[in-house]
Scaffold this active site. Sequence first.
Site, short mmCIF file in Angstrom:
data_model
loop_
_atom_site.label_atom_id
_atom_site.label_comp_id
_atom_site.label_asym_id
_atom_site.label_seq_id
_atom_site.Cartn_x
_atom_site.Cartn_y
_atom_site.Cartn_z
N ASP A 95 0.44 -0.14 0.72
CA ASP A 95 -0.84 0.05 0.04
C ASP A 95 -1.01 1.54 -0.24
O ASP A 95 -0.86 2.38 0.67
CB ASP A 95 -1.99 -0.46 0.91
CG ASP A 95 -3.32 -0.38 0.19
OD1 ASP A 95 -3.68 -1.36 -0.47
OD2 ASP A 95 -3.98 0.67 0.30
N GLU A 110 -3.38 -2.35 -5.70
CA GLU A 110 -2.51 -1.23 -5.33
C GLU A 110 -1.56 -1.59 -4.20
O GLU A 110 -0.94 -0.72 -3.59
CB GLU A 110 -3.35 -0.02 -4.93
CG GLU A 110 -4.15 -0.17 -3.66
CD GLU A 110 -5.52 -0.77 -3.87
OE1 GLU A 110 -6.39 -0.56 -3.00
OE2 GLU A 110 -5.73 -1.44 -4.90
#
Length: 284
Positions: free
Chosen positions: A157, A200
């Site tokens: 992430d 993301e």
Amino acid sequence: MQFYLATSFIFPRSLRLRLFALCFFATHLPLIGYLLWGVSTGRVALAEFALLTLATMVGTAVALIGIGALLNPIHALADALHADDAPPSTLPEVGDVIRTLYSGVHRAAHETRNRIDGLHQAAHEDPLTGVLNRRGFLAELSALPVNRRKGCIAVLDIDYFKRVNDLNGHEEGDRVLAAFAARVAALMRRADLIARWGGEEFAIFFQDCIEDEASWSLARVATRMREDPIGAIHGRPISFSAGVCRWTGGPIDEALARADEALYEAKQAGRDRICRAKPLLLQA
């Protein structure tokens, strides 16, 4: 088509004469054999020979009439491909029409295959980053042989990604996502699978790797991100956090969930770090 081209030396400009020659030879082959046998044995019966000759001639005529009827639609197609006022000398031979039809079918099949490949790629690839999407990642894992479904699963992430969009706009956010995917892909092995898991988040399958090797690979990416940043937030290089879990071929959802838990621990511990999933407790 190959047989048609192989017989082009027989009346190359006329398919009808070529068919006549082939039919004549094929129907008279038994008669020729009988004649050769009769000459070698001296037992030629003129009446039988004449009867066989007549029968083969009739058979040849019937075959040619039938073939001519079958060829009429092809001739009609040849006429339709050209203007009505075109001189007869410019009309294509039947062989040209056949080659045109063959070429058209081959081209259509090739285009159809390309469209199918394009649809498959669109369904399994993330258009922004060029890596696999969630569906493609799971499909690739499912397609692996059972003995190769082992290694490590990692979930990554990008840290503080929301601030990238808020401070610099979504176009910069898209650029960062694409740059991050390219950076990770460049530092992974060809056997490893990389996917944009959503937003993301990214997922990686390290094939035939233990947790030490997977963690070292991710640490190398993190070092590269600091030395050559893909962007910055408040003057600090963009970093990422990751969770790693060993996978031995069991349910992939379980391994992903444990890797995601390790990612949460990395986030809670301050980000820009890699955490390993806790070992499963064996029930007594």
